[in-house]
Design a protein around this motif. Structure first.
Motif, PDB file in Angstrom:
ATOM      1  N   ASN A 233       0.825  -1.215   0.000  1.00  0.00           N
ATOM      2  CA  ASN A 233       0.000   0.000   0.000  1.00  0.00           C
ATOM      3  C   ASN A 233       0.854   1.257   0.000  1.00  0.00           C
ATOM      4  OD1 ASN A 233      -2.798  -0.134  -0.308  1.00  0.00           O
ATOM      5  ND2 ASN A 233      -3.097  -0.963   1.745  1.00  0.00           N
ATOM      6  N   ALA A 234       1.909   1.257   0.799  1.00  0.00           N
ATOM      7  CA  ALA A 234       2.709   2.474   0.946  1.00  0.00           C
ATOM      8  C   ALA A 234       3.386   2.890  -0.356  1.00  0.00           C
ATOM      9  CB  ALA A 234       3.756   2.275   2.039  1.00  0.00           C
ATOM     10  N   LYS A 235       3.851   1.905  -1.131  1.00  0.00           N
ATOM     11  CA  LYS A 235       4.642   2.222  -2.317  1.00  0.00           C
ATOM     12  C   LYS A 235       3.898   2.087  -3.637  1.00  0.00           C
ATOM     13  CE  LYS A 235       9.179   0.901  -0.404  1.00  0.00           C
ATOM     14  NZ  LYS A 235      10.376   0.034  -0.608  1.00  0.00           N
ATOM     15  N   TYR A 236       2.835   1.264  -3.676  1.00  0.00           N
ATOM     16  CA  TYR A 236       2.279   0.915  -4.983  1.00  0.00           C
ATOM     17  C   TYR A 236       0.791   1.216  -5.161  1.00  0.00           C
ATOM     18  CZ  TYR A 236       6.755  -1.283  -5.827  1.00  0.00           C
ATOM     19  OH  TYR A 236       8.096  -1.489  -5.994  1.00  0.00           O
ATOM     20  N   ILE A 237      -0.067   0.717  -4.301  1.00  0.00           N
ATOM     21  CA  ILE A 237      -1.501   0.837  -4.600  1.00  0.00           C
ATOM     22  C   ILE A 237      -2.203   1.869  -3.727  1.00  0.00           C
ATOM     23  CG2 ILE A 237      -1.661  -1.473  -5.578  1.00  0.00           C
ATOM     24  CD1 ILE A 237      -2.786  -2.464  -2.972  1.00  0.00           C
ATOM     25  N   HIS A 238      -1.556   2.309  -2.665  1.00  0.00           N
ATOM     26  CA  HIS A 238      -2.009   3.467  -1.884  1.00  0.00           C
ATOM     27  C   HIS A 238      -3.472   3.367  -1.463  1.00  0.00           C
ATOM     28  CE1 HIS A 238       1.837   5.072  -3.154  1.00  0.00           C
ATOM     29  NE2 HIS A 238       1.483   4.928  -4.424  1.00  0.00           N
ATOM     30  N   GLY A 239      -3.876   2.174  -1.019  1.00  0.00           N
ATOM     31  CA  GLY A 239      -5.227   1.996  -0.502  1.00  0.00           C
ATOM     32  C   GLY A 239      -6.319   1.939  -1.548  1.00  0.00           C
ATOM     33  N   SER A 240      -5.955   1.777  -2.826  1.00  0.00           N
ATOM     34  CA  SER A 240      -6.948   1.853  -3.908  1.00  0.00           C
ATOM     35  C   SER A 240      -7.712   0.555  -4.142  1.00  0.00           C
ATOM     36  CB  SER A 240      -6.258   2.273  -5.215  1.00  0.00           C
ATOM     37  OG  SER A 240      -5.305   1.281  -5.619  1.00  0.00           O
ATOM     38  N   LEU A 241      -7.275  -0.558  -3.531  1.00  0.00           N
ATOM     39  CA  LEU A 241      -7.929  -1.844  -3.753  1.00  0.00           C
ATOM     40  C   LEU A 241      -8.675  -2.259  -2.487  1.00  0.00           C
ATOM     41  CD1 LEU A 241      -5.065  -3.761  -5.619  1.00  0.00           C
ATOM     42  CD2 LEU A 241      -6.985  -2.499  -6.625  1.00  0.00           C
ATOM     43  N   PRO A 242     -10.005  -2.164  -2.476  1.00  0.00           N
ATOM     44  CA  PRO A 242     -10.765  -2.473  -1.255  1.00  0.00           C
ATOM     45  C   PRO A 242     -10.502  -3.874  -0.712  1.00  0.00           C
ATOM     46  CG  PRO A 242     -12.155  -1.348  -2.850  1.00  0.00           C
ATOM     47  CD  PRO A 242     -10.882  -1.660  -3.556  1.00  0.00           C
ATOM     48  N   TYR A 243     -10.375  -4.854  -1.602  1.00  0.00           N
ATOM     49  CA  TYR A 243     -10.193  -6.214  -1.098  1.00  0.00           C
ATOM     50  C   TYR A 243      -8.843  -6.359  -0.394  1.00  0.00           C
ATOM     51  CZ  TYR A 243     -10.127 -11.233  -0.615  1.00  0.00           C
ATOM     52  OH  TYR A 243     -10.058 -12.494  -0.078  1.00  0.00           O
ATOM     53  N   TRP A 244      -7.792  -5.808  -0.982  1.00  0.00           N
ATOM     54  CA  TRP A 244      -6.478  -5.882  -0.331  1.00  0.00           C
ATOM     55  C   TRP A 244      -6.513  -5.173   1.023  1.00  0.00           C
ATOM     56  CZ3 TRP A 244      -2.337  -8.756  -0.533  1.00  0.00           C
ATOM     57  CH2 TRP A 244      -1.196  -8.350   0.156  1.00  0.00           C
ATOM     58  N   ASN A 245      -7.223  -4.068   1.098  1.00  0.00           N
ATOM     59  CA  ASN A 245      -7.363  -3.373   2.370  1.00  0.00           C
ATOM     60  C   ASN A 245      -8.045  -4.261   3.412  1.00  0.00           C
ATOM     61  OD1 ASN A 245      -6.199  -1.117   1.175  1.00  0.00           O
ATOM     62  ND2 ASN A 245      -8.172  -0.138   0.743  1.00  0.00           N
ATOM     63  N   ASP A 246      -9.055  -5.016   2.991  1.00  0.00           N
ATOM     64  CA  ASP A 246      -9.723  -5.941   3.913  1.00  0.00           C
ATOM     65  C   ASP A 246      -8.770  -7.034   4.379  1.00  0.00           C
ATOM     66  OD1 ASP A 246     -12.172  -4.643   3.879  1.00  0.00           O
ATOM     67  OD2 ASP A 246     -12.961  -5.848   2.227  1.00  0.00           O
ATOM     68  N   VAL A 247      -7.957  -7.557   3.462  1.00  0.00           N
ATOM     69  CA  VAL A 247      -7.008  -8.615   3.815  1.00  0.00           C
ATOM     70  C   VAL A 247      -6.064  -8.144   4.914  1.00  0.00           C
ATOM     71  CG1 VAL A 247      -5.048  -9.975   2.979  1.00  0.00           C
ATOM     72  CG2 VAL A 247      -7.118  -9.831   1.603  1.00  0.00           C
ATOM     73  N   VAL A 248      -5.461  -6.973   4.729  1.00  0.00           N
ATOM     74  CA  VAL A 248      -4.458  -6.517   5.697  1.00  0.00           C
ATOM     75  C   VAL A 248      -5.103  -6.015   6.991  1.00  0.00           C
ATOM     76  CG1 VAL A 248      -2.808  -5.986   3.877  1.00  0.00           C
ATOM     77  CG2 VAL A 248      -4.310  -4.174   4.717  1.00  0.00           C
ATOM     78  N   ALA A 249      -6.382  -5.666   6.937  1.00  0.00           N
ATOM     79  CA  ALA A 249      -7.072  -5.217   8.149  1.00  0.00           C
ATOM     80  C   ALA A 249      -7.526  -6.381   9.020  1.00  0.00           C
ATOM     81  CB  ALA A 249      -8.273  -4.346   7.780  1.00  0.00           C
ATOM     82  N   HIS A 250      -7.504  -7.588   8.470  1.00  0.00           N
ATOM     83  CA  HIS A 250      -8.018  -8.749   9.205  1.00  0.00           C
ATOM     84  C   HIS A 250      -7.007  -9.899   9.117  1.00  0.00           C
ATOM     85  CE1 HIS A 250     -12.005  -6.900   9.609  1.00  0.00           C
ATOM     86  NE2 HIS A 250     -11.830  -6.459   8.372  1.00  0.00           N
ATOM     87  N   PRO A 251      -5.907  -9.812   9.867  1.00  0.00           N
ATOM     88  CA  PRO A 251      -4.875 -10.858   9.770  1.00  0.00           C
ATOM     89  C   PRO A 251      -5.311 -12.194  10.356  1.00  0.00           C
ATOM     90  CG  PRO A 251      -4.355  -9.310  11.529  1.00  0.00           C
ATOM     91  CD  PRO A 251      -5.519  -8.733  10.794  1.00  0.00           C
ATOM     92  N   ASP A 252      -6.226 -12.181  11.318  1.00  0.00           N
ATOM     93  CA  ASP A 252      -6.612 -13.403  12.029  1.00  0.00           C
ATOM     94  C   ASP A 252      -7.991 -13.885  11.568  1.00  0.00           C
ATOM     95  OD1 ASP A 252      -4.243 -12.909  13.510  1.00  0.00           O
ATOM     96  OD2 ASP A 252      -5.388 -11.612  14.879  1.00  0.00           O
ATOM     97  N   TYR A 253      -8.386 -15.055  12.040  1.00  0.00           N
ATOM     98  CA  TYR A 253      -9.664 -15.643  11.632  1.00  0.00           C
ATOM     99  C   TYR A 253     -10.785 -15.015  12.461  1.00  0.00           C
ATOM    100  CZ  TYR A 253     -12.617 -19.315   9.617  1.00  0.00           C
ATOM    101  OH  TYR A 253     -13.584 -20.014   8.908  1.00  0.00           O
ATOM    102  N   ASP A 254     -11.110 -13.774  12.126  1.00  0.00           N
ATOM    103  CA  ASP A 254     -12.104 -13.020  12.879  1.00  0.00           C
ATOM    104  C   ASP A 254     -13.468 -13.127  12.214  1.00  0.00           C
ATOM    105  OD1 ASP A 254     -11.860 -11.427  10.624  1.00  0.00           O
ATOM    106  OD2 ASP A 254     -10.945  -9.723  11.671  1.00  0.00           O
ATOM    107  N   ASP A 255     -14.425 -12.330  12.683  1.00  0.00           N
ATOM    108  CA  ASP A 255     -15.790 -12.411  12.153  1.00  0.00           C
ATOM    109  C   ASP A 255     -15.851 -12.070  10.669  1.00  0.00           C
ATOM    110  OD1 ASP A 255     -16.777 -13.196  14.581  1.00  0.00           O
ATOM    111  OD2 ASP A 255     -17.427 -11.197  15.192  1.00  0.00           O
TER     112      ASP A 255
END
Length: 624
Positions: A233-255
């Motif tokens: 995110n910092a160097k390339y996509i800058h938060g532009s991909l919602p799914y990738w943002n979800d992946v990194v926001a939820h590292p564990d097996y949460d809800d």
């Protein structure tokens, strides 16, 4: 839930690729419509009706994020000719938010069945089928669904609330739980290169499939120079991909991830379903087996079936399927045979009312013996769990290590995140376009078996065929000097050095490159998987490892049907990096690896134990 574009291309090509070739007459009429669903969104849908239909026909429906045909075909490709010959109205629909379909494409597999106003792939399928049977001319009121990969997911999710007109389906390589297995993770370990590149493919532009533009030729080098995952995110996509943002926001097996695990809501066979899986599927080898098992919880009418074969992701839609890499399937064209003798008769029975219902529960192509086998139940009762033990001298044996041995009870290696083991030979091509991605799971493992950070264990040559049918697993006892670690286990079939005669003149010798195109001495992966230490005791609540304390690592290696032939040897490889397929574990416990910094990545000494008290082993379901 994520697919390589080539599989979508297989299916799109079935209706478009040969359009440039002249035909004696058109074979389909073409109609494009916008199908309304419950929240007012309209979905771009193409209807292909055979011009020579003699009466009402069933509909075969496929839902995709990859695009629909833009014209009527003049020929049908080989991978659909068996179905086309029986007569169907083919309907292909773009998912909401893709191409001309309205709405937002969220790249999600959540389905809230308790809320009738919410939308999902389940409700969009239901509403679309309802519209189709009421509005498509000359349909007989029966609908079938089919599809590979993401198209398999949209098919499978219709199982949760099927429309009454949905009479049969074939989900093929559908994912079911993106954190636990299949595309994006393996038991919480991120499939780094795949998850990132697929998010770019599908969310960078709603009107096309986008390949990330790498500025380094070797993907291994690009991902290594990337450094910590936060740099994506910092160097390339800058938060532009919602799914990738979800992946990194939820590292564990949460809800969040538990809601994505749609299969947890499936507990019965709601529609006759032909589940299809490939044993060397590099994307979704797990999901179809889970759907099969969940549907089997209540299947009084025996309408839940399983098919598996020697295929990479979607290879059963290839013209022949007579081989995979250098591995021949004997005299069998397995892909064509599947379509002719299994898939087409399945839909013929349920949608045309012709032929017979499958008499088996599972139909499997058994590699090694190279023959189709059918089973009344899976796994078969005859298979017996048998332990194959890792020994400290680097051998494998069915004899358990004895107590009081003078030699050390473990072997060890140093795992260095700065020099990770590549998952295939370098240079590594991008996942998209596919390159070598399709066949890496069957690649010869000799390229790593002498690295100092890979332990290899080898058996004596077999004195008889060893038939392995059912669920394979690894039970490893291991420790790390770090506070987090990954362990990757590979079960390998080592071919004899004289497995095949040389394919060149003895005096002239091989042509350039020909010597390597032989299975002599080949180390063929049969099963491979990773477990991440932070999730060894809980997927929801990660915990640090106790440094240098041996613990048990249970590593499922999935369902198999494979014959290790007489004269072959078994090999097990153990390592702690698999890059950039799996992201680098810092080997120092941090709250989230997605927030790790460069200083968190440290070397660690890994030990694999082999003693009577700590007997590392592979569990093989051996047939008599």
């Amino acid at each position: 839930m994520h697919r390589r574009l080539p599989i979508a291309a297989f299916l799109l090509v079935a209706f478009t690729a040969r359009a440039q070739q002249p035909a004696t007459k058109p074979i389909f009429t073409f109609q494009e419509v916008m199908v309304p669903v419950r929240d007012g969104v309209h979905l771009q849908t193409v209807i292909l009706t055979p011009v020579d239909a003699k009466g009402p026909l069933p509909i075969l429906f496929r839902r995709t994020p990859y695009g629909v045909p833009d014209q009527a075909p003049t020929q049908v490709a080989a991978n659909l000719k068996e179905l086309e010959a029986d007569g169907y109205i083919f309907v292909i629909q773009n998912l909401r938010g893709r191409f001309k379909s309205e709405g937002v494409f969220k790249l999600t597999q959540q389905a809230n069945l308790a809320d009738s106003t919410s939308t999902s792939e389940t409700t969009d399928a239901y509403d679309s089928i309802d519209w189709l049977v009421k509005n498509v001319a000359n349909n007989n009121g029966k609908v079938g669904m089919y599809g590979v990969s993401y198209d398999g997911l949209t098919t499978a999710m219709a199982l949760l609330h099927p429309h009454p007109a949905l009479k049969a389906m074939s989900e093929q390589a559908s994912p079911v739980d993106q954190w636990m297995n299949d595309d994006d993770h393996r038991f919480g370990a991120l499939r780094e290169s795949y998850a990132f590149e697929y998010a770019v493919l599908e969310q960078a532009d709603k009107n096309k499939n986008t390949n990330f533009d790498f500025d380094v030729y070797d993907d291994y080098s690009w991902y290594l120079s990337l450094g910590p995952l936060s740099n994506i995110n910092a160097k390339y996509i800058h938060g532009s991909l919602p799914y990738w943002n979800d992946v990194v926001a939820h590292p564990d097996y949460d809800d969040f991830w538990k809601r994505e695990a749609w299969v947890s809501q499936l507990h019965s066979s709601t529609v006759p379903n032909l589940n299809v899986a490939g044993f060397w599927d590099q994307e979704d080898p797990w999901g179809p087996w889970q759907i099969f098992r969940h549907a089997a919880q209540h299947d009084p009418d025996h309408t839940n079936f399983m098919v598996a074969g020697p295929w990479y992701h979607g290879q059963w839609r290839a013209p022949t399927g007579d081989s995979l890499g250098l591995m021949s399937n004997g005299s069998h064209e397995t892909s064509r045979e599947f379509r002719e003798t299994i898939e087409a008769p399945f839909f013929r029975y349920y949608l045309h009312g012709e032929g017979a219902k499958p008499s088996w529960r599972a139909s499997i192509f058994e590699s090694g013996s190279n023959q189709w086998r059918t089973y009344a139940e899976w796994p078969p009762k005859e298979s017996k769990a048998t332990n194959l033990y890792l020994q400290t001298d680097g051998t494998l044996s069915f004899a358990k290590p004895t107590a009081g041995a003078a030699r050390a009870s473990y072997r060890e290696y140093v795992s260095d995140p700065a020099n990770p083991v590549p998952y295939r030979q370098r240079p590594i091509s991008p996942t998209y376009p596919a390159g070598d991605w399709r066949t890496w799971e069957i690649a010869d493992q000799r390229f790593v078996d002498h690295r100092p950070d890979v332990l290899s264990y080898v058996s004596a040559p077999l004195d008889h065929d060893l038939v392995v049918t059912g669920e394979v697993a690894a039970d490893l006892f291991a420790s790390s000097s770090g506070t987090d670690a990954d362990f990757i286990v590979k079960l390998i079939d080592v071919y004899p050095d004289n497995a095949t005669p040389n394919a060149w003149d003895a005096e002239a010798g091989p042509k350039p490159g020909q010597f390597a195109h032989s299975v002599n001495g080949y180390e063929l992966p049969v099963a491979m998987e990773v477990r991440r230490g932070r999730y060894n005791t809980s997927y929801e609540h990660p915990r640090a490892l106790v440094a240098n304390a041996p613990v048990e690592w249970k590593i499922p290696l999935r369902d198999r049907d494979y014959v290790f032939l007489k004269g072959h040897r078994l090999m097990v490889q153990v390592q702690s990096t698999w890059f950039p397929l799996i992201d680098r574990n810092p080997q120092k416990f941090v709250p989230s690896i997605y927030k790790a910094i460069a200083a968190d990545y440290v070397k660690a000494t890994q030990r694999v134990y082999s003693s009577s008290a700590l007997p590392s082993h592979i569990v093989l379901p051996v047939m008599p």
